[in-house]
Design a protein around this motif. Structure first.
Motif, short mmCIF file in Angstrom:
data_model
loop_
_atom_site.label_atom_id
_atom_site.label_comp_id
_atom_site.label_asym_id
_atom_site.label_seq_id
_atom_site.Cartn_x
_atom_site.Cartn_y
_atom_site.Cartn_z
N PHE A 107 42.27 2.25 11.26
CA PHE A 107 41.78 1.32 12.26
C PHE A 107 40.89 2.06 13.26
N PRO A 108 39.70 2.46 12.84
CA PRO A 108 38.80 3.17 13.75
C PRO A 108 38.37 2.27 14.89
N SER A 109 38.16 2.86 16.05
CA SER A 109 37.75 2.09 17.22
C SER A 109 36.34 1.54 17.02
N VAL A 110 36.17 0.25 17.35
CA VAL A 110 34.85 -0.38 17.24
C VAL A 110 34.24 -0.57 18.64
N GLU A 111 34.89 -0.01 19.65
CA GLU A 111 34.39 -0.14 21.01
C GLU A 111 33.25 0.83 21.25
N THR A 112 32.19 0.35 21.85
CA THR A 112 31.00 1.16 22.09
C THR A 112 30.93 1.60 23.55
N THR A 113 30.70 2.89 23.76
CA THR A 113 30.54 3.41 25.11
C THR A 113 29.13 3.11 25.60
N VAL A 114 29.03 2.52 26.79
CA VAL A 114 27.71 2.14 27.33
C VAL A 114 27.30 3.02 28.51
N GLY A 115 28.21 3.80 29.05
CA GLY A 115 27.85 4.66 30.17
C GLY A 115 29.08 5.19 30.88
N PRO B 53 34.41 6.95 30.72
CA PRO B 53 33.53 6.10 29.92
C PRO B 53 33.75 4.61 30.18
N VAL B 54 32.66 3.86 30.14
CA VAL B 54 32.71 2.41 30.22
C VAL B 54 32.41 1.88 28.82
N ILE B 55 33.27 1.01 28.31
CA ILE B 55 33.12 0.51 26.94
C ILE B 55 32.77 -0.98 26.93
N GLU B 56 32.12 -1.38 25.84
CA GLU B 56 31.73 -2.78 25.67
C GLU B 56 32.83 -3.56 24.97
N ALA C 66 23.31 -3.32 31.02
CA ALA C 66 24.50 -2.63 31.52
C ALA C 66 24.32 -1.11 31.45
N GLN C 67 23.72 -0.64 30.36
CA GLN C 67 23.49 0.80 30.21
C GLN C 67 22.58 1.33 31.33
N LEU C 68 21.50 0.60 31.61
CA LEU C 68 20.57 1.03 32.65
C LEU C 68 21.21 0.98 34.04
N LEU C 69 22.02 -0.03 34.29
CA LEU C 69 22.69 -0.13 35.58
C LEU C 69 23.65 1.04 35.79
N LEU C 70 24.36 1.43 34.74
CA LEU C 70 25.31 2.53 34.86
C LEU C 70 24.61 3.87 34.96
N GLU C 71 23.44 3.97 34.32
CA GLU C 71 22.71 5.24 34.31
C GLU C 71 21.85 5.42 35.56
N ASN C 72 21.14 4.36 35.94
CA ASN C 72 20.16 4.47 37.03
C ASN C 72 20.52 3.66 38.28
N THR D 268 24.16 -15.79 35.33
CA THR D 268 24.11 -17.14 34.75
C THR D 268 23.28 -18.09 35.62
N LEU D 269 23.28 -17.89 36.94
CA LEU D 269 22.48 -18.74 37.82
C LEU D 269 20.99 -18.56 37.55
N LYS D 270 20.64 -17.43 36.98
CA LYS D 270 19.24 -17.14 36.65
C LYS D 270 18.97 -17.35 35.16
N GLN D 271 19.94 -17.97 34.49
CA GLN D 271 19.86 -18.23 33.05
C GLN D 271 19.71 -16.93 32.26
N LYS D 272 20.43 -15.92 32.69
CA LYS D 272 20.44 -14.63 32.03
C LYS D 272 21.88 -14.23 31.72
N THR D 273 22.05 -13.27 30.83
CA THR D 273 23.36 -12.69 30.58
C THR D 273 23.25 -11.17 30.76
N LEU D 274 24.35 -10.57 31.09
CA LEU D 274 24.37 -9.12 31.26
C LEU D 274 24.53 -8.49 29.88
N ASP D 275 23.39 -8.20 29.24
CA ASP D 275 23.45 -7.64 27.89
C ASP D 275 23.73 -6.14 27.94
#
Length: 207
Positions: free
Chosen positions: A108-116, A124-127, A162-168, A151-158
């Motif tokens: 059962f390998p982990s399928v969680e992806t580290t984003v930052g 680590p922050v995982i998706e 998320a990677q850019l927010l955590l990095e920069n 959502t108020l701007k009709q966007k989702t936090l993809d």
């Protein structure tokens, strides 16, 4: 299939269809077409689950026996508490005898992806399906995918945002839709975390 299983009530044609669909949707079984037939084949995940499950839980006779006893409860032939006592006894025995299966981490390998990295604790922050979570449970840092800010701007936090927010600490946010005017505009989103909750704000130009 043991002969007693069908007689004791191992599902019905109607319920079996739903069970098979659930096995397919959860990735335990896959459909393969061979000429005019559709074949159901266990996936690697399905085989891994069978490998670690106790033999008692793998047997269709267990389900059949429970169905039979539930039918007896419905008919007044068996007390509900007696049925539940049997389940408790079985589970107590299974837990007491349980031993970790060697190689389960490979099955059962982990399928969680580290984003930052977490801006609070550096872990680590995982998706996950609902957002991006710090792996340190005591930290409780999270970026929700369906945050009202987006959502108020009709966007989702993809994932990329998320990677850019955590990095920069900021990320471009193009194609936002104004909830008041309906106009489309581009901006940048900035992450601000006060140690208890993550906040966002929009900036324009070089702001």
């Amino acid at each position: 299939m043991p002969e007693d299983a069908e007689r004791k009530g191992l599902g019905t044609p109607a319920t079996r269809a739903g069970i098979l669909e659930k096995l397919v949707s959860t990735g335990m079984v896959e459909r393969r077409k061979a000429k005019k037939q559709t074949i159901l084949i266990p996936t690697a995940l399905g085989n891994a689950l069978i490998t670690v499950l106790p033999e008692q839980l793998q047997s269709p006779l267990l389900t059949a026996e429970w169905e039979h006893r539930l039918s007896q409860v419905q008919k007044g032939e068996l007390e509900p508490e007696e049925f539940l006592d049997g389940i408790r006894e079985m589970l107590t025995g299974l837990i007491a005898d349980y031993r970790p299966v060697s190689g389960a981490d490979i099955l059962f390998p982990s399928v969680e992806t580290t984003v930052g990295k977490c801006p609070r604790c550096g872990r680590p922050v995982i998706e996950r399906s609902k957002g991006y979570f710090c792996t340190n449970k005591d930290c409780k840092f999270v970026l929700w995918r369906d945050s009202r800010f987006f959502t108020l701007k009709q966007k989702t936090l993809d994932k990329r945002t998320a990677q850019l927010l955590l990095e920069n600490g900021r990320a471009p946010l193009k194609g936002c839709v104004s909830s008041k005017t309906g106009k489309v505009y581009d901006a940048a989103v900035v992450l601000e975390d006060d140690g208890e909750r993550a906040h966002f704000k929009l900036v324009f130009g070089n702001g």
